[in-house]
Scaffold this motif. Structure first.
Motif, mmCIF file in Angstrom:
data_model
loop_
_atom_site.group_PDB
_atom_site.id
_atom_site.type_symbol
_atom_site.label_atom_id
_atom_site.label_comp_id
_atom_site.label_asym_id
_atom_site.label_seq_id
_atom_site.Cartn_x
_atom_site.Cartn_y
_atom_site.Cartn_z
ATOM 1 N N UNK A 188 -7.870 6.658 -2.281
ATOM 2 C CA UNK A 188 -8.153 6.669 -0.987
ATOM 3 C C UNK A 188 -9.704 6.097 -0.887
ATOM 4 N N UNK A 189 -9.665 4.939 0.070
ATOM 5 C CA UNK A 189 -11.156 4.644 0.158
ATOM 6 C C UNK A 189 -11.746 4.859 1.419
ATOM 7 N N UNK A 190 -12.947 5.447 1.305
ATOM 8 C CA UNK A 190 -13.822 5.865 2.336
ATOM 9 C C UNK A 190 -15.334 5.361 2.462
ATOM 10 N N UNK A 191 -16.079 5.542 3.236
ATOM 11 C CA UNK A 191 -17.558 5.300 3.509
ATOM 12 C C UNK A 191 -18.371 6.268 2.302
ATOM 13 N N UNK A 192 -17.531 7.642 2.591
ATOM 14 C CA UNK A 192 -18.310 8.895 1.754
ATOM 15 C C UNK A 192 -17.349 9.287 1.163
ATOM 16 N N UNK A 193 -17.712 10.115 -0.059
ATOM 17 C CA UNK A 193 -16.720 10.852 -1.052
ATOM 18 C C UNK A 193 -16.143 11.905 -0.503
ATOM 19 N N UNK A 194 -16.844 12.646 0.524
ATOM 20 C CA UNK A 194 -16.227 13.988 0.859
ATOM 21 C C UNK A 194 -14.872 13.831 1.667
ATOM 22 N N UNK A 195 -14.799 12.722 2.511
ATOM 23 C CA UNK A 195 -13.379 12.524 3.241
ATOM 24 C C UNK A 195 -12.596 11.854 2.399
ATOM 25 N N UNK A 196 -13.180 11.014 1.342
ATOM 26 C CA UNK A 196 -11.971 10.650 0.519
ATOM 27 C C UNK A 196 -11.243 11.590 -0.463
ATOM 28 N N UNK A 197 -12.145 12.695 -0.816
ATOM 29 C CA UNK A 197 -11.555 13.875 -1.540
ATOM 30 C C UNK A 197 -10.854 14.502 -0.658
ATOM 31 N N UNK A 217 0.938 -1.291 -0.042
ATOM 32 C CA UNK A 217 0.106 0.198 -0.029
ATOM 33 C C UNK A 217 0.863 1.319 -0.087
ATOM 34 N N UNK A 218 2.160 1.200 0.300
ATOM 35 C CA UNK A 218 2.962 2.350 0.289
ATOM 36 C C UNK A 218 4.287 1.618 -0.573
ATOM 37 N N UNK A 219 4.597 2.170 -1.643
ATOM 38 C CA UNK A 219 5.548 1.593 -2.555
ATOM 39 C C UNK A 219 6.207 2.978 -3.304
ATOM 40 N N UNK A 238 -5.534 -2.060 -11.112
ATOM 41 C CA UNK A 238 -5.348 -3.038 -9.987
ATOM 42 C C UNK A 238 -4.966 -2.395 -8.833
ATOM 43 N N UNK A 239 -4.402 -1.102 -8.778
ATOM 44 C CA UNK A 239 -4.230 -0.504 -7.364
ATOM 45 C C UNK A 239 -5.697 -0.217 -6.932
ATOM 46 N N UNK A 240 -6.498 0.289 -7.756
ATOM 47 C CA UNK A 240 -7.907 0.743 -6.980
ATOM 48 C C UNK A 240 -8.536 -0.681 -6.524
ATOM 49 N N UNK A 241 -8.153 -1.750 -7.260
ATOM 50 C CA UNK A 241 -8.868 -2.893 -6.834
ATOM 51 C C UNK A 241 -8.175 -3.520 -5.388
ATOM 52 N N UNK A 242 -6.882 -3.163 -5.313
ATOM 53 C CA UNK A 242 -6.054 -3.283 -4.171
ATOM 54 C C UNK A 242 -6.924 -2.889 -2.833
ATOM 55 N N UNK A 243 -7.350 -1.373 -3.090
ATOM 56 C CA UNK A 243 -7.957 -0.594 -2.126
ATOM 57 C C UNK A 243 -9.294 -1.112 -1.509
ATOM 58 N N UNK A 244 -10.045 -1.274 -2.726
ATOM 59 C CA UNK A 244 -11.421 -2.169 -2.697
ATOM 60 C C UNK A 244 -11.503 -3.351 -1.925
ATOM 61 N N UNK A 245 -10.635 -4.252 -1.968
ATOM 62 C CA UNK A 245 -10.533 -5.300 -1.342
ATOM 63 C C UNK A 245 -10.352 -5.209 0.198
ATOM 64 N N UNK A 246 -9.913 -4.009 0.509
ATOM 65 C CA UNK A 246 -9.480 -4.108 2.057
ATOM 66 C C UNK A 246 -10.896 -3.922 2.924
ATOM 67 N N UNK A 247 -12.047 -3.443 2.380
ATOM 68 C CA UNK A 247 -13.225 -3.377 3.449
ATOM 69 C C UNK A 247 -14.327 -3.350 2.395
#
Length: 231
Positions: free
Chosen positions: A189-198, A94-96, A106-115
């Protein structure tokens, strides 16, 4: 004798040397080291005094009264290209900092798979452009301080997770020569809602530009140019 690592423009100012060997006979503080550098390389010394170049000791920013000890890792860090334990298992992906290109999907999928609670994903993708400050650019080379760069990116990820209401953060930066149009840096960045992700995504890329020891060398028809700052 102490060895001082050089990066970016400091190498050019020292005749393309990767490091300096200095006899630190009198004094054991950073200010004594700076006096030696100034005596042998006044152009570098002037930039240190103007705070354009900073001194790091053991991959931490040092001050003039920082004590130096045998075996310390010392470096001179010019302005970064843009203006600090690995943690939980899997965080190394996650940090490279890597030379090879990456797949955004692939990197978006990596984040989506976390939760499965992730409902909003914000990304920043930086790519190599063919013009900078009125100059044509043929390609770009990124140099980084191995170890310290990864450390600072991990610090950014950990702070983003702590200070924003987000679930996961991925930070990836390439080094080496990069062709025009190729990928350079990615924040996901993955979050429950868009505002915090932005909010977290913008903060992370802005912070990366400020504190990460990565330097950008633009190759132009007129020659090579170290980039000290950019938006």
């Amino acid at each position: 004798m102490v060895t001082v690592r050089l990066f970016g423009m400091t190498k050019s100012l020292a005749g393309n040397k990767p490091s300096l060997s200095l006899a630190l006979a009198n004094g054991r503080r950073v200010k004594d080291l700076v006096d030696l550098v100034n005596a042998g390389y006044p152009m570098i010394g002037e930039l240190i005094h103007k705070n354009k170049i900073i001194v790091s000791v053991n991959q931490e920013i040092a001050h003039e009264d920082t004590e130096l000890n045998d075996g310390d890792e010392i470096a001179l860090l010019p302005p970064f290209a843009g203006g600090s334990p690995m943690g939980q298992a899997g965080d190394d992906q996650l940090v490279r900092v890597q030379q090879e290109d990456f797949s955004v999907d692939a990197e978006i999928a990596r984040v989506r798979s976390r939760s499965k609670r992730i409902g909003g994903i914000s990304i920043f993708l930086g790519t190599a452009r063919d013009r900078s400050k009125g100059r044509d650019v043929d390609s770009i080379t990124f140099e980084h301080y191995e170890g310290m760069a990864q450390k600072k990116l991990r610090e950014i990820r950990e702070r983003a997770l702590k200070e924003f209401d987000v679930i996961e953060v991925l930070i990836l930066h390439r080094y080496g020569e990069i062709g025009i149009g190729e990928n350079i840096v990615l924040i996901v960045v993955g979050a429950e809602h868009r505002a915090e992700a932005f909010r977290a995504c913008k903060w992370a890329i802005d912070e990366l530009k400020q504190i990460t020891p990565i330097w950008k060398l633009e190759h132009t028809p007129e020659g090579q140019v170290w980039v000290e700052e950019h938006p």
